[in-house]
Design an enzyme around this catalytic site. Structure first.
Site, PDB file in Angstrom:
ATOM      1  N   GLY A   3       0.819  -1.205   0.000  1.00  0.00           N
ATOM      2  CA  GLY A   3       0.000   0.000   0.000  1.00  0.00           C
ATOM      3  C   GLY A   3       0.851   1.252   0.000  1.00  0.00           C
ATOM      4  O   GLY A   3       0.734   2.090  -0.868  1.00  0.00           O
ATOM      5  N   GLY A  24       6.483   1.174  10.622  1.00  0.00           N
ATOM      6  CA  GLY A  24       6.069   1.070   9.221  1.00  0.00           C
ATOM      7  C   GLY A  24       6.701   2.091   8.296  1.00  0.00           C
ATOM      8  O   GLY A  24       6.819   1.857   7.101  1.00  0.00           O
ATOM      9  N   GLU A  25       7.078   3.238   8.816  1.00  0.00           N
ATOM     10  CA  GLU A  25       7.499   4.310   7.912  1.00  0.00           C
ATOM     11  C   GLU A  25       8.883   4.858   8.209  1.00  0.00           C
ATOM     12  O   GLU A  25       9.549   5.393   7.328  1.00  0.00           O
ATOM     13  CB  GLU A  25       6.462   5.432   7.954  1.00  0.00           C
ATOM     14  N   ARG A  73       8.822  -0.912  22.218  1.00  0.00           N
ATOM     15  CA  ARG A  73       8.886  -2.369  22.293  1.00  0.00           C
ATOM     16  C   ARG A  73       8.710  -2.958  20.894  1.00  0.00           C
ATOM     17  O   ARG A  73       7.824  -2.544  20.144  1.00  0.00           O
ATOM     18  CB  ARG A  73       7.767  -2.868  23.196  1.00  0.00           C
TER      19      ARG A  73
HETATM   20 MO1  MOS Z   1       1.188   5.189   5.277  1.00  0.00          MO
HETATM   21  S1  MOS Z   1       1.563   6.786   4.041  1.00  0.00           S
HETATM   22  O1  MOS Z   1       0.410   6.136   6.441  1.00  0.00           O
HETATM   23  O2  MOS Z   1       0.217   4.093   4.531  1.00  0.00           O
END
Ligand code: MOS
Length: 734
Positions: free
Chosen positions: A233, A700-701, A625
């Site tokens: 995504g 994630g980012e 964590r």
């Molecule tokens: Mo991410 S840009 O918040 O899927």
């Protein structure tokens, strides 16, 4: 609040859905089929601005296998869905006005995908062309100030600059970039009377349901959205795109289930992209490196009729360093470009590039080591909220990173290290990523065999959510991982926020934490007056869940299994719900901390040709964590590859004459391949975070953010040339 006391690093188990994925059993939306299913293909505008003056669908309608052609002439009226964060762009085929190249102007439905694609080329559209606004400098572009409400002011930055001994004043640019998940986005829509089932590549099934319900005027309970697997995504699936609404519209019109799979070029115009930025950073400092002021202004591209792309670029400058005088300002200019959306590390990716390069420039101006400069200005408390961070191990990130990388071995003089024809450079950057958590619900059931079923409407877009939530559930319920089944990606399940903003692990984790706690309580309630139970009369605080049993915390010999309790009370299973909303700084007296990181890059630049290669990339990350060291590392290395792409390759190029994206294929839009990616070194540091009960921060980012400035700074160190415009291509070094 109880914080789970654990070692920070969770077990590196394999993905629980790994076998399903590699064996082809995981069903993505493009895999879904129905009896009688027909296929759709899109027709896109070939102008960037103007209006449709006529559509002749007769040739397409006469083509083999064609079932229907939907155009603005015959499209039913649909409403725009609810407004809000990442809400949908204007719904399709509701107007004849064209605001960007690639806008949908028709949809062809046919028996096969090939017939639909062939017939789509036979739809004749006549346009009246208007002059498109495509350039950020075009005075006709409408400007929106503070589009995200994120602008900050503290102190007096003008006075801070006036008091500085040294000022860096520099402009930086980043281009449009396109998310490009590997899985082509696909939607399958099937109506049963007024009930709609949609299989979709989405990061947010509940928003898709709400939007489709509003679009077609049906109750939300009559719409079901399924997204158990999503092939990537990076933010492209946060919004409910026009093709999703169109597919459902077409299915209703033809009275048969319809499948639409976007083509790769359509992935460039139809599901968002990272907006280009033009940034100016002014930083003032005293001779000793103490920052006196930061001013950071960004202008980014935006679409004509759309405001919901959270991509705040300058926010990092307000929280990254302990500077007393700060002004941050975001502006957006409306252009005739496809609707953007957030892309991995939204805003922070571009903002860190400018800020962390400007700090590097400042370090060289002052003759202070770039890492030392950052340590001297470390924000020990949250500089805006003036509260202690819920967790912060950024100093440790710097120190461990410098050690692993060998930072202190470098000769700081630019253009000083040469091996044959190769110029060698070392660069670094600090990362202070934003915090984000969203309200989320979850439900947990345990049956007589001691097996748990835990579920939520949330998605796993490849991030490892199935796996880490299985681990967390198992831990909280005292079960083995193989005794827990995780259900995701279905709006019939408890309400969940988008998988976005690096927030899902905290959001869903906190909900599962609550559901599991409530389920333990439900078992204790079941046996509260049960004289046969050794657990009767105990409170949740008196027990721990371990090995499929609840046992007294102070006496492990007193315990009972879930199965025994259910059996004696003639129950097949027991279920509990849990909800979690983010805490507030006031409640906790803490500033919510996002993840932090330090990045160190070594680049090799061909002295004659200017070709840049990343030789080493060291990331040290404080993400609180870590639930699973393997999946977390995968997130960081995946992000780092994206960061190398941002630094060296990625650039969505729009033809200034037509507004057409000129490189909308994987042949032309360059992303790193294996040969572009060195061995990526990843280390996690830090403690469980105190802002949510699970102790996690997002992974994630942050893997992407800070990579581009570390590489740009390394290129400066290698060559003595400061490139302020991404991507860092060799022509800019010549
Ligand atoms: Mo991410 S840009 O918040 O899927």
């Amino acid at each position: 609040m109880t914080i789970i006391e654990r070692t920070a690093l969770g077990a590196s188990i394999d993905r629980v859905d790994g076998r399903q994925k590699v064996s082809g059993r995981a069903q993505y939306s493009s895999d879904v089929t129905y009896p009688g299913l027909v296929h759709a293909a899109l027709v896109r505008s070939t102008i960037a601005a103007g209006r449709i003056t006529g559509i002749d669908a007769s040739r397409a309608e006469a083509a083999p296998g064609v079932v229907a052609v939907v155009t603005p002439d015959n499209a039913p009226r649909v409403e725009r869905g609810p407004d809000g964060l990442w809400s949908q762009p204007p719904p399709p085929l509701q107007q004849r006005t064209i605001v960007h190249h690639g806008q949908y102007v028709a949809l062809v439905v046919a028996d096969t995908a090939e017939q639909a694609a062939a017939a789509a080329r036979l739809v004749d559209v006549a346009y009246e062309r208007a002059e498109a606004v495509l350039d950020l400098d075009d005075p006709r572009a409408v400007t929106v100030e503070n589009p995200f409400g994120s602008d900050q002011t503290r102190g007096d930055s003008a006075a801070g600059l006036a008091a500085a001994d040294v000022i860096v004043d520099a402009g930086y640019t980043t281009p449009d970039e396109t998310n490009n998940p590997m899985g082509l986005f696909a939607t399958v829509a099937a109506w049963d009377g007024d009930r709609l089932t949609v299989h979709d590549a989405t990061q947010w099934p509940d928003a898709t349901r709400a939007t489709l319900a509003a679009a077609f005027g049906v109750p939300e309970r009559d719409v079901r959205v399924l997204a158990p697997f999503v092939g990537g995504g990076f933010g492209a699936g946060l919004r409910v795109w026009p093709h999703v609404v169109l597919t459902a519209m077409a299915a209703r019109a033809v009275g048969r289930p319809v499948k639409l799979v976007l083509t790769r070029p359509q992935m460039f115009t139809g599901i968002g992209h990272r907006t280009a930025t033009v940034q100016r950073v002014r930083i003032g400092a005293r001779r000793d490196g103490t920052l006196t002021a930061i001013e950071h202004h960004s202008v980014q591209t935006g679409a004509v009729d759309d405001d919901n792309l959270p991509e705040p670029v300058t926010a990092v400058s307000a929280v990254g360093y302990a500077c007393p005088n700060v002004t941050t300002r975001d502006s957006l200019r409306r252009l005739n470009i496809p609707v953007p959306s957030s892309m991995r590390g939204p805003g922070d990716a571009q903002g860190h590039f400018a800020l962390e390069c400007a700090l590097d420039e400042l370090a060289y101006s002052l003759g202070i080591d770039p890492l030392e400069l950052r340590l001297r200005n470390h924000a020990d408390e949250h500089p805006q909220l003036r509260l202690p961070w819920s967790s912060k191990a950024l100093r440790e990130c710097y120190e461990r990173g410098a050690e692993r990388f060998g930072w202190w071995d470098r000769d700081p003089t630019p253009h000083s290290t040469r091996r044959g024809d190769t110029l060698v450079g070392y660069g670094m950057a600090g990362v202070s990523f934003f915090w984000f958590q969203q309200p989320c619900d979850a439900r947990a059931t345990i049956d007589r065999e001691g097996r748990a079923f835990v579920r939520s409407a949330a998605t796993d877009i490849g991030t490892g959510t199935y796996t880490v939530m299985t681990q967390l559930s198992a831990e909280r319920l005292g079960l083995r991982v193989d005794q827990v089944r995780m259900g995701l990606g279905d709006t019939e399940l408890p309400t969940a926020p988008p998988q976005g903003g690096s927030s899902m692990t905290a959001s869903l984790g906190s909900a599962i934490h609550a559901a599991a706690g409530n389920l333990v309580q439900a078992f204790l309630d079941l046996v509260a007056d049960d004289i046969a139970s050794p657990l009767r009369g105990l409170a949740a605080a008196d027990v721990v869940a371990v090995d499929g049993r609840l046992q007294r915390r102070d006496d492990p010999s007193i315990s009972e299994s879930y199965g025994q309790m259910l059996e004696r009370h003639d129950r097949t299973d027991l279920t509990a719900d849990g909800s979690a909303a983010p805490a507030t700084p006031e409640e906790l007296g803490l500033a919510p901390a996002g993840p932090f990181a330090a990045r160190f890059a070594e680049v090799h630049v061909d002295a004659d040709l200017g070709r840049i290669r990343v030789a080493r990339l060291v990331s040290v990350v404080d993400a609180g964590r870590i639930l699973n060291a393997k999946t977390a590392r995968s997130q960081i290395i995946g992000g780092a590859v994206g960061g190398i792409g941002m630094a060296l390759l990625e650039d969505t190029v729009t033809d200034p004459a037509t507004g057409r994206i000129a490189n909308a294929t994987f042949g032309d839009y360059l992303i790193p391949v294996n040969a572009d990616v060195p061995d990526l070194d990843v280390t996690f540091v830090g403690e469980p975070d105190r802002f949510n009960p699970v102790g996690v921060k997002g992974v994630g980012e942050i893997g992407l953010v800070g990579v581009a400035p570390a590489i740009a700074n390394a290129v400066f160190h290698a060559t003595g040339r400061r490139i302020r415009d991404l991507p860092l291509t060799l022509d800019k070094l010549l």
